[in-house]
Design a protein around this motif. Structure first.
Motif, short mmCIF file in Angstrom:
data_model
loop_
_atom_site.label_atom_id
_atom_site.label_comp_id
_atom_site.label_asym_id
_atom_site.label_seq_id
_atom_site.Cartn_x
_atom_site.Cartn_y
_atom_site.Cartn_z
N ASN A 225 -38.64 -24.19 6.62
CA ASN A 225 -39.88 -23.93 6.04
C ASN A 225 -39.71 -22.65 5.19
O ASN A 225 -40.30 -22.53 3.93
CB ASN A 225 -40.93 -24.09 6.87
CG ASN A 225 -42.47 -23.87 6.41
OD1 ASN A 225 -42.97 -22.85 6.77
ND2 ASN A 225 -42.75 -24.40 5.46
N PHE B 75 -39.10 -27.34 2.49
CA PHE B 75 -40.33 -28.13 2.44
C PHE B 75 -41.60 -27.01 2.78
O PHE B 75 -41.46 -25.82 3.32
CB PHE B 75 -40.52 -29.21 3.68
CG PHE B 75 -40.40 -28.66 5.11
CD1 PHE B 75 -41.81 -28.74 5.85
CD2 PHE B 75 -39.49 -27.95 5.66
CE1 PHE B 75 -41.90 -28.34 7.06
CE2 PHE B 75 -39.38 -27.50 7.12
CZ PHE B 75 -40.63 -27.72 7.71
N ASP B 76 -42.64 -27.37 2.52
CA ASP B 76 -44.01 -26.82 2.88
C ASP B 76 -44.88 -27.44 3.74
O ASP B 76 -44.95 -28.72 3.62
CB ASP B 76 -44.79 -26.54 1.51
CG ASP B 76 -43.87 -25.47 0.51
OD1 ASP B 76 -43.25 -24.58 0.94
OD2 ASP B 76 -43.76 -25.81 -0.61
N GLY C 269 -39.62 -32.79 1.78
CA GLY C 269 -39.68 -31.80 0.57
C GLY C 269 -39.64 -32.46 -0.53
O GLY C 269 -40.42 -32.14 -1.61
N GLN D 27 -43.03 -33.92 -1.28
CA GLN D 27 -43.75 -33.11 -1.88
C GLN D 27 -43.66 -32.59 -3.27
O GLN D 27 -44.49 -32.28 -3.75
CB GLN D 27 -43.73 -31.88 -0.84
CG GLN D 27 -44.27 -31.81 0.64
CD GLN D 27 -44.18 -30.68 1.21
OE1 GLN D 27 -43.15 -29.95 1.16
NE2 GLN D 27 -45.36 -30.46 1.97
N ARG D 28 -42.43 -32.65 -3.66
CA ARG D 28 -42.15 -32.27 -5.21
C ARG D 28 -42.35 -33.25 -6.15
O ARG D 28 -41.95 -33.19 -7.18
CB ARG D 28 -40.71 -31.79 -5.29
CG ARG D 28 -40.59 -30.24 -4.43
CD ARG D 28 -39.13 -29.69 -4.41
NE ARG D 28 -39.02 -28.44 -3.77
CZ ARG D 28 -38.89 -28.68 -2.22
NH1 ARG D 28 -38.68 -29.75 -1.51
NH2 ARG D 28 -38.75 -27.41 -1.94
N ARG E 75 -41.81 -39.94 2.75
CA ARG E 75 -42.34 -39.60 3.98
C ARG E 75 -42.08 -40.33 5.21
O ARG E 75 -41.92 -40.05 6.20
CB ARG E 75 -43.91 -39.57 3.75
CG ARG E 75 -44.41 -38.29 2.65
CD ARG E 75 -45.56 -38.34 2.79
NE ARG E 75 -46.12 -37.31 1.80
CZ ARG E 75 -46.45 -37.40 0.70
NH1 ARG E 75 -46.72 -38.52 0.22
NH2 ARG E 75 -46.99 -36.18 -0.05
#
Length: 698
Positions: free
Chosen positions: A401, A406-407, A546, A549-550, A559
């Motif tokens: 992280n 990833f966030d 990640g 998320q982008r 996911r």
């Protein structure tokens, strides 16, 4: 007239009080003994020889040891701090008593005993003779407890008169063994012969050797008489040499039925003895700080464990395994540099709440295990391979992280990964939780005694001690709550923060690597394989998450794949093998600790150094690196024939747990040195080569 008489009495008592106080030091009181330094006179003069003595009054059943303690124990050690130019005499030892406990025979003093010695003052003396004594002794009953104390006397200059304790010195002198007038010899078989008038009329005799190893302490002694000679058959010991003087106390009962104590010495060179007394300059005495337990009110008895717990928790912030988590919190505080003071206060208090809540949870868990009869100690959760593997994976995920793979948003701050998130009260709270979890293997100084007290105390006291541990650990961040202005001095957010965030990932990776090594000590190659597979799957899950998320197309599928990879990683963790014997111990069977091995070595008269350690204990590893594994210490062990036993508590071991608890500890490190024929001496938790050398040489 009555008023005048009362006034005169008050003045007389007031004027006598300093003299009375000057001739007797303040006593050190423990549940086992009351000890004080006495003077036979109430004043001192230049060049005068003072009669001083260490006075012991024991509770029933407790005792200290004679100059030769016998098969076990340790004689008192007395260090005198006197004016420069003073001269020191020797301790006048009263005759001992024989104490037999199974195969162990010791020579002891119990009840009440005075150990007198002399100090000759220098010709030039100030108005007051300031004298101090630092002493340590071993007091025993069913267990042996080392005690020590610092005692001070101030004798005013003047003509010496008998002090109120002079009668004790007279009684002690009358009880001293008198030098025998009989001619004493010993032959190669250990037969002690006494020749002279009256020797042949002895009815009983019991010989106490002044030096260890000259004769067997517990062996039977046979008395034979003929004419004017008495022969006492002794069993030679390991250090028996008829060419050297055999000295000691002989308790005899003559034909008249009177019992006496005689000092007997055969011809020859007397053996070298370790001096009981030593002399030092008066200004070399450190501040008085008795180390042994002292009787105190209940509230004071609780205060010290709480203070030590608080200090131990504070020092946990300096331990290497806590730093990676604290680095995350430092970064979050840096981001808050321009925020309102109230926000800083809330974040700080949330972190502190996480720390204290975690310690409360640990206290509850330990109390539950204790109630169920389980033996658990500090850091016990790191004895579980599954727990170690899970912690390695969690820290690895936090590192990913921080590296930007990833966030995690604030809405997921209640999960383990959110400990590295950008903010939120939950993030601060769970950062405190993680700090405690990874801190438990680092038993800082002062913590061992506090936790031992907690585990042996009533439940409310246990909870209080663990709360004190948490407050100590949280103190640096608690200061932010009360002094929020300090956050304004932190750097402003900028591009440097992203680079710092990425740099902070590497301590996380390092901590994860360390835990993988710990797992290798517990579960071997199979355990390492399982955790490496789990790390690989977690890295895959982090990358897939990640990508989603982008803004990747069909983010839900990415996911879903991330969730499947994470689930597979968790399954790999759950199948981590149980502990197995470590390679190091298997290769060095002779150095592996066992209670039987220790008992056999001590029975054989071998010196033994016991190291109780664990792979997850950073303090233990540092001590081994900087002290125990150094060439100078290893050479000293070899030269003195010291057997090095190592107990590995990385995995749960009931024998090691019992050994720790027998020394008042519930965590590692623990270092105990057993000199031949002596009880074990516990070394400090932080070692240096000199500390080890001093203990094995003493």
């Amino acid at each position: 007239m009555s008023f005048i008489r009362h006034l005169c009495c008050v003045l007389a008592l007031t004027s006598a009080a300093p003299a009375l106080h000057a001739a007797r030091s303040e006593a050190q009181v423990s549940p086992r003994a009351t000890v004080a330094l006495l003077s036979a006179t109430d004043a001192a003069a230049p060049g005068q020889t003072l009669d001083l003595g260490l006075h012991f009054r024991f509770q029933p059943g407790w005792h200290i040891y004679w100059m030769n303690p016998g098969d076990a124990g340790q004689a008192p050690r007395i260090e005198v701090f006197a004016p420069a130019g003073s001269a020191l005499g020797e301790v006048s030892w009263p005759a001992p008593e024989r104490h037999v406990d199974g195969p162990i025979t010791t020579f002891v003093h119990q009840g009440e005993v005075l150990l007198p010695f002399t100090v000759t003052l220098p010709p030039a003396l100030a108005d007051t003779a300031a004298l101090s004594v630092k002493a340590n002794w071993l007091v025993c009953k069913d267990i042996c407890i080392p005690e020590e104390g610092v005692f001070r006397l101030e004798l005013p200059a003047g003509t010496a008169q008998d002090s109120p304790d002079a009668a004790l010195f007279e009684a002690a002198r009358a009880a001293l063994p008198t030098r025998s007038e009989w001619r004493a010899t010993v032959d190669a078989q250990g037969v002690l012969t006494l020749e002279g008038t009256g020797a042949g009329s002895l009815q009983a005799a019991d010989f106490f050797p002044a030096d260890w190893g000259r004769v067997e302490h517990g062996a039977a002694q046979t008395l034979n008489t003929a004419g004017d000679a008495a022969r006492i058959v002794l069993k030679p010991g390991l250090d028996f040499d008829p060419a050297k003087a055999l000295e000691g106390v002989l308790r005899v009962r003559g034909g008249d039925g009177i019992e006496r104590a005689l000092w007997v010495a055969t011809p020859g060179e007397p053996p070298a003895r370790t001096p009981v007394l030593s002399l030092a300059a008066a200004d070399a005495l450190p501040p008085a700080a008795p180390a042994s337990p002292v009787a105190a009110p209940a509230d004071e008895g609780l205060l010290w464990p709480l203070l030590f717990a608080f200090a131990g928790g504070l020092l946990l912030n300096l331990m290497p395994c806590v730093f990676p988590v604290l680095a995350i919190k430092a970064l979050s505080f840096a981001r808050m540099g321009g925020d309102r003071a109230a926000a800083v206060r809330l974040q700080s208090l949330a972190y502190c709440a996480g720390v204290v809540a975690s310690f409360l949870l640990l206290a509850a868990l330990l109390l539950a295990l204790r109630a169920a009869g389980s033996q658990a100690g500090w850091g016990f959760q790191f004895q579980s391979p599954v727990f170690v593997a899970a912690m390695a994976t969690l820290l690895f995920g936090i590192g990913l992280n921080l590296s930007g793979v990833f966030d995690i948003g604030a809405r997921l701050a209640s999960t383990g990964e959110s400990l590295a998130s950008r903010g939120g009260l939950a993030g601060s709270f769970f950062t405190g939780v993680l700090a405690v979890v990874v801190a438990t293997p680092c038993t800082a100084p002062f913590m061992g005694g506090a936790i031992a007290a907690a585990l042996g105390a009533p439940a409310p006291v246990t909870v209080g001690i663990f709360v004190a541990l948490g407050l100590g650990m949280a103190l640096p961040y608690l200061l932010f709550a009360f002094f929020p202005a300090t956050a304004a001095h932190m750097p402003r957010p900028g591009a440097w923060m992203d680079r710092l965030k990425q740099a902070l990932a590497f301590p996380m990776y390092g901590a994860a690597a360390w835990l993988v090594w710990v797992l290798s000590q517990q579960s071997g190659a199979d355990g390492v394989l399982h955790v490496l597979v789990a790390l690989l799957l977690v890295a895959l899950a982090a990358w897939l998450f990640g990508v989603a998320q982008r803004g990747a197309a069909r983010a839900w599928s990415w996911r879903g794949a991330a969730a499947l990879a994470l689930l597979a990683g968790l399954l790999a963790l759950g199948r981590t093998p149980e502990p197995v014997a470590t390679t190091a111990v298997a290769q060095q069977a002779e150095s592996a600790y066992s209670a039987q091995r220790l008992a056999d070595l001590r029975a054989a008269g071998r010196p033994v150094f016991v190291n109780m350690t664990a792979a997850w204990c950073v303090t233990c590893l540092m001590n081994e690196k900087v002290a125990l594994s150094t060439d100078v210490v290893q050479r000293a062990f070899a030269d003195r024939g010291v057997v090095y036993l190592k107990g590995d508590w990385t995995r749960a071991d009931p024998d090691i747990t019992r050994f720790l608890q027998s020394h008042g500890r519930d965590g590692v490190p623990l270092y105990v040195y057993y000199a031949p024929g002596r009880e074990g001496v516990v070394l400090p938790q932080i070692l240096t080569p000199q500390i080890v050398l001093d203990h094995i040489a003493s």
